[in-house]
Design an enzyme around this catalytic site. Structure first.
Site, PDB file in Angstrom:
ATOM      1  N   HIS A  21      40.212  86.862  51.760  1.00  0.00           N
ATOM      2  CA  HIS A  21      40.454  85.606  52.476  1.00  0.00           C
ATOM      3  C   HIS A  21      40.938  85.944  53.873  1.00  0.00           C
ATOM      4  O   HIS A  21      41.014  87.126  54.238  1.00  0.00           O
ATOM      5  CB  HIS A  21      41.422  84.703  51.701  1.00  0.00           C
ATOM      6  CG  HIS A  21      42.772  85.302  51.407  1.00  0.00           C
ATOM      7  ND1 HIS A  21      43.665  85.654  52.383  1.00  0.00           N
ATOM      8  CD2 HIS A  21      43.379  85.621  50.235  1.00  0.00           C
ATOM      9  CE1 HIS A  21      44.767  86.137  51.842  1.00  0.00           C
ATOM     10  NE2 HIS A  21      44.609  86.141  50.532  1.00  0.00           N
ATOM     11  N   HIS A  24      43.558  88.736  54.423  1.00  0.00           N
ATOM     12  CA  HIS A  24      43.042  90.112  54.397  1.00  0.00           C
ATOM     13  C   HIS A  24      42.249  90.395  55.675  1.00  0.00           C
ATOM     14  O   HIS A  24      42.362  91.463  56.273  1.00  0.00           O
ATOM     15  CB  HIS A  24      42.108  90.335  53.207  1.00  0.00           C
ATOM     16  CG  HIS A  24      42.707  89.983  51.876  1.00  0.00           C
ATOM     17  ND1 HIS A  24      42.095  89.138  50.998  1.00  0.00           N
ATOM     18  CD2 HIS A  24      43.877  90.349  51.296  1.00  0.00           C
ATOM     19  CE1 HIS A  24      42.839  88.995  49.918  1.00  0.00           C
ATOM     20  NE2 HIS A  24      43.944  89.718  50.082  1.00  0.00           N
ATOM     21  N   CYS A 129      57.273  93.559  37.121  1.00  0.00           N
ATOM     22  CA  CYS A 129      56.500  92.395  37.580  1.00  0.00           C
ATOM     23  C   CYS A 129      55.054  92.838  37.795  1.00  0.00           C
ATOM     24  O   CYS A 129      54.797  93.725  38.615  1.00  0.00           O
ATOM     25  CB  CYS A 129      57.082  91.827  38.882  1.00  0.00           C
ATOM     26  SG  CYS A 129      55.977  90.606  39.628  1.00  0.00           S
ATOM     27  N   CYS A 132      53.783  92.317  41.433  1.00  0.00           N
ATOM     28  CA  CYS A 132      54.214  93.357  42.384  1.00  0.00           C
ATOM     29  C   CYS A 132      53.739  94.729  41.932  1.00  0.00           C
ATOM     30  O   CYS A 132      53.795  95.684  42.705  1.00  0.00           O
ATOM     31  CB  CYS A 132      55.726  93.434  42.501  1.00  0.00           C
ATOM     32  SG  CYS A 132      56.498  91.989  43.195  1.00  0.00           S
ATOM     33  N   CYS A 148      60.834  87.126  39.232  1.00  0.00           N
ATOM     34  CA  CYS A 148      60.485  87.887  40.431  1.00  0.00           C
ATOM     35  C   CYS A 148      60.569  86.935  41.619  1.00  0.00           C
ATOM     36  O   CYS A 148      59.903  85.889  41.618  1.00  0.00           O
ATOM     37  CB  CYS A 148      59.078  88.456  40.318  1.00  0.00           C
ATOM     38  SG  CYS A 148      58.475  89.041  41.907  1.00  0.00           S
ATOM     39  N   HIS A 151      56.980  86.272  43.133  1.00  0.00           N
ATOM     40  CA  HIS A 151      55.921  85.623  42.352  1.00  0.00           C
ATOM     41  C   HIS A 151      56.426  84.480  41.486  1.00  0.00           C
ATOM     42  O   HIS A 151      55.641  83.800  40.832  1.00  0.00           O
ATOM     43  CB  HIS A 151      55.197  86.664  41.492  1.00  0.00           C
ATOM     44  CG  HIS A 151      54.437  87.649  42.326  1.00  0.00           C
ATOM     45  ND1 HIS A 151      54.971  88.834  42.774  1.00  0.00           N
ATOM     46  CD2 HIS A 151      53.194  87.573  42.835  1.00  0.00           C
ATOM     47  CE1 HIS A 151      54.079  89.466  43.514  1.00  0.00           C
ATOM     48  NE2 HIS A 151      52.997  88.729  43.567  1.00  0.00           N
ATOM     49  N   LYS A 301      52.127  80.440  51.497  1.00  0.00           N
ATOM     50  CA  LYS A 301      51.299  81.624  51.758  1.00  0.00           C
ATOM     51  C   LYS A 301      49.896  81.384  51.212  1.00  0.00           C
ATOM     52  O   LYS A 301      49.743  80.879  50.110  1.00  0.00           O
ATOM     53  CB  LYS A 301      51.910  82.839  51.063  1.00  0.00           C
ATOM     54  CG  LYS A 301      51.133  84.115  51.323  1.00  0.00           C
ATOM     55  CD  LYS A 301      51.578  85.243  50.418  1.00  0.00           C
ATOM     56  CE  LYS A 301      50.739  86.476  50.671  1.00  0.00           C
ATOM     57  NZ  LYS A 301      50.816  87.464  49.611  1.00  0.00           N
ATOM     58  N   LYS A 304      45.331  83.472  46.311  1.00  0.00           N
ATOM     59  CA  LYS A 304      44.419  83.016  45.268  1.00  0.00           C
ATOM     60  C   LYS A 304      45.171  82.129  44.274  1.00  0.00           C
ATOM     61  O   LYS A 304      44.688  81.073  43.867  1.00  0.00           O
ATOM     62  CB  LYS A 304      43.849  84.240  44.556  1.00  0.00           C
ATOM     63  CG  LYS A 304      42.757  83.915  43.576  1.00  0.00           C
ATOM     64  CD  LYS A 304      42.379  85.170  42.825  1.00  0.00           C
ATOM     65  CE  LYS A 304      41.413  84.879  41.694  1.00  0.00           C
ATOM     66  NZ  LYS A 304      41.248  86.036  40.822  1.00  0.00           N
TER      67      LYS A 304
END
Ligand code: MSP
Length: 634
Positions: A21, A24, A129, A132, A148, A151, A301, A304
């Site tokens: 996306h 990246h 996690c 991570c 976490c 997440h 953020k 996905k």
């Protein structure tokens, strides 16, 4: 910045559990712009990117699709390779962590460290996690109240025999290293964050996973029941990708890296795990690890899991690759988060690429084709406006290069666009379209200066928009041997100018909100705080009032004709009770120049003037000292 004539830049290697996306794409474009810039400076340059293909995330993604992990990776990697190709990414190597040379060297490093006693076996229990791909620290567990913090998911408690890297032994060394190398971790606030993290005792790093739990990884060379922890494997790509333990000459040529470019979520792995690994391996550390912020959608953020991603390929299909690269570089202040919006994308494109840049290029070309039989005119006698323009053009490359060397690409592109606006303003002052009727030589001087200024600006934009800029540059006559140079006066008078019509056609602004934006109820905020970036989107200019009259049948409205330095336009303002319209003629006022035009009582107003107002009084804003129309107010 490369100080030794070579430049080695890396991006993170991307997990293949997801298609790329724009988050990246951003790091990859950023690395590409830097690589192109250094290549253009004739520095030996190496640009490494690739994919991170092992670990639990990838294994899970493959399992969900019902195929084996390697086939999953082979399919997914194509999305990345295709995306980078379409984004005109000029990497020198694309590494996959399933490449055999990488696997071989990772195993060699593990064996060396094991033989040296840097890796040992032990029993360990901790909270892991999967997001991570690491055990969380006690502090992180506290921060996330048992989840976490990144997440927002409950980690799994795992107790098992594993292999550990003696990371704790390097804690003090790392603190000292960071303190003695102020540019090692950038920006500054990330460095402080890492130093803060290092205030707690550093644990040893668990670098293995039993195959019974995770089979998709690089087998440990000293115990075939285990695979390597994905981060230990992945971080090594930065050296295996340039021949570490395979081709010493190649490795010595590029290492240490000039920049590892990363996102802010992977600072700990890069700034704590990786440096201590390198120290144990006995290799020098990269010069700078730079962490940029996130691309956000509606304050979250882009990722996905939140289903709020924007595909760079969809954007390219709609708007073309150069404008996508330009927007991403232009709109993110490195180190800070940036909000993606298709509307802002279009606004920025229309204002800067279609209007400021594209129109200037067409204007110059049309005048030269029409009045000089397409030959670049000869500059003759200079007046002070001409000389000022030339001085600005001569200073621009140094200014832009300094910004790029500080990784401030946002300001570098801003300096170029500001200069392009200055050429537009210069054209408005010198008015070659009128001047040509009186003095062909003087007009030639103006057009030469504008065209040469445009060439220098375009050359500076080349690493950001290589495609469109090539189209432009190929049509400007210049000797092949100096085509990469930025110095003044290289455009060849007497030689033919080619055609470059409509480089950046205007995009019709969207009526409806962009399709991928998730609708959210507006937040009630006490007072909205703007970021500098948001403020910078306001185009405030000084403007000269050319004419002013009261709008008939109204008591309050005045219709003003103004010169903004860039154009002449009309605005309507409710100032009749406070000013005699005629008294405003010749005055410098401040206007918001990039507001959407509106109709007030049927009369179009193309902007807004600024005034200070309280219950008793209204007074127009102006400047303390005299200044021409068209100066940017910031
Ligand atoms: N595989 C690891 C990196 C290993 S490097 C030795 C990884 N991969 S990732 O695919 O999850 O993320 C790769 C990079 O993309 C990270 O730098 C991350 O910060 C970045 N981005 C992912 N989403 C992002 C945004 N929304 N905005 C900007 N960049 C973000 O982590």
């Amino acid at each position: 910045m490369a100080t030794d004539g070579k430049f080695y830049v890396t991006t993170p290697i991307y997990y293949v559990n997801d298609k790329p996306h724009i988050g990246h794409a951003y790091t990859t474009i950023l690395a590409d712009v830097l690589a192109r810039y250094h290549r253009e400076k004739k520095e030996a340059t190496f640009f490494l990117t690739g994919t991170d293909e092992h670990g639990q995330k990838v294994q899970q993604a493959a399992r969900e699709r019902g195929i084996d992990p390697k086939s999953h990776c082979d399919e997914m990697v194509i999305y990345f390779k295709k995306a980078w190709q379409r984004l005109e990414i000029s990497h020198d190597r694309f590494i996959r962590t399933t490449d055999s040379y990488h696997i071989k060297v990772v195993q060699q490093v593990l064996q060396d460290l094991y033989d040296k006693g840097e890796i040992y076996a032990s029993e360990y229990g901790g909270y892991y996690c999967v997001g991570c791909e690491r055990f969380l620290t006690n502090k992180e567990m506290e921060e996330g109240s048992g989840k976490c913090p990144q997440h927002d998911k409950e980690p799994e408690y795992i107790k098992e025999k594993n292999y550990f890297f003696r990371m704790s032994a390097y804690q003090q060394w790392l603190i000292d290293y960071i303190n003695h190398h102020p540019t090692f971790i950038q920006p500054e606030h990330r460095k402080n964050e890492v130093l803060g993290f290092l205030k707690q005792p550093l644990n040893d790093l668990c670098i293995s996973r039993p195959k019974s739990r995770l089979s998709w990884g690089i087998e440990l060379p000293f115990n075939s029941d285990y695979v390597t922890y994905v981060w230990f494997d992945a971080l090594l790509n930065y050296v295996t990708g340039i021949g570490y333990k395979q081709s010493p000459e190649q490795f010595d040529q590029w290492w240490p890296a000039d920049y590892h470019l990363i996102g802010k979520d992977i600072v700990t792995t890069h700034c704590v795990y990786w440096p201590t690994m390198m120290k144990a391996m006995g290799i020098p550390l990269p010069k700078t690890i730079f962490a940029h912020g996130w691309w956000m959608m509606d304050q979250a953020k882009m990722s996905k899991s939140l289903r709020n991603i924007v595909s760079p390929l969809d954007l390219i299909d709609l708007y073309g690759v150069d404008s996508v690269r330009y927007y991403l570089i232009r709109d993110m202040v490195l180190g800070q988060d940036a909000n993606f919006s298709e509307e802002l994308f279009i606004e920025r494109y229309n204002a800067e690429l279609a209007n400021d840049f594209g129109n200037l290029a067409s204007r110059i070309a049309t005048l030269i084709h029409k009045n000089y039989n397409s030959a670049i005119p000869q500059p003759m006698q200079l007046n002070s406006d001409d000389q000022y323009m030339i001085d600005q053009a001569c200073h621009l490359p140094g200014k832009v290069h300094r910004r790029i060397d500080q990784l401030d690409l946002n300001k570098a592109s801003d300096a170029i666009i500001t200069f392009i606006r200055a050429i537009n303003k210069y054209m408005e002052i010198r008015k070659p379209w009128k001047l040509v009727k009186q003095d062909n030589q003087e007009t030639g001087t103006v057009l030469y200066i504008a065209a040469e200024g445009l060439r220098i600006a375009a050359r500076l934009l080349h690493p950001i928009m290589p495609g469109k800029i090539n189209t432009l540059l190929q049509n400007l006559p210049i000797d092949e041997s100096v085509k990469d140079k930025f110095s003044w006066g290289l455009l060849q008078s007497g030689q033919k100018l080619g055609e470059f019509k409509n480089l950046f056609p205007r995009i019709k602004p969207k009526q409806s909100p962009p399709p991928k934006t998730k609708e959210k109820p507006p937040k009630m905020e006490k007072e909205t705080q703007l970021s500098i970036d948001q403020f910078a989107k306001l185009k405030l200019l000084t403007a000269k009032v050319l004419a002013a009259e009261t709008v008939p049948k109204t008591k309050k409205l005045v219709k003003l004709q103004i010169d903004t330095g860039e154009d002449q336009r009309q605005i309507v303002a409710g100032i009749a009770p406070h000013y005699e319209p005629e008294s405003l003629v010749g005055k410098i006022i401040i206007v918001v120049a990039n507001l959407k035009p509106v109709k007030i009582r049927g009369i179009e107003s193309q902007g807004m003037l600024l005034a200070a107002q309280n219950d008793q009084q209204l007074t127009l804003l102006t400047t303390l000292d005299e200044i021409d129309a068209g100066a940017r107010v910031s």
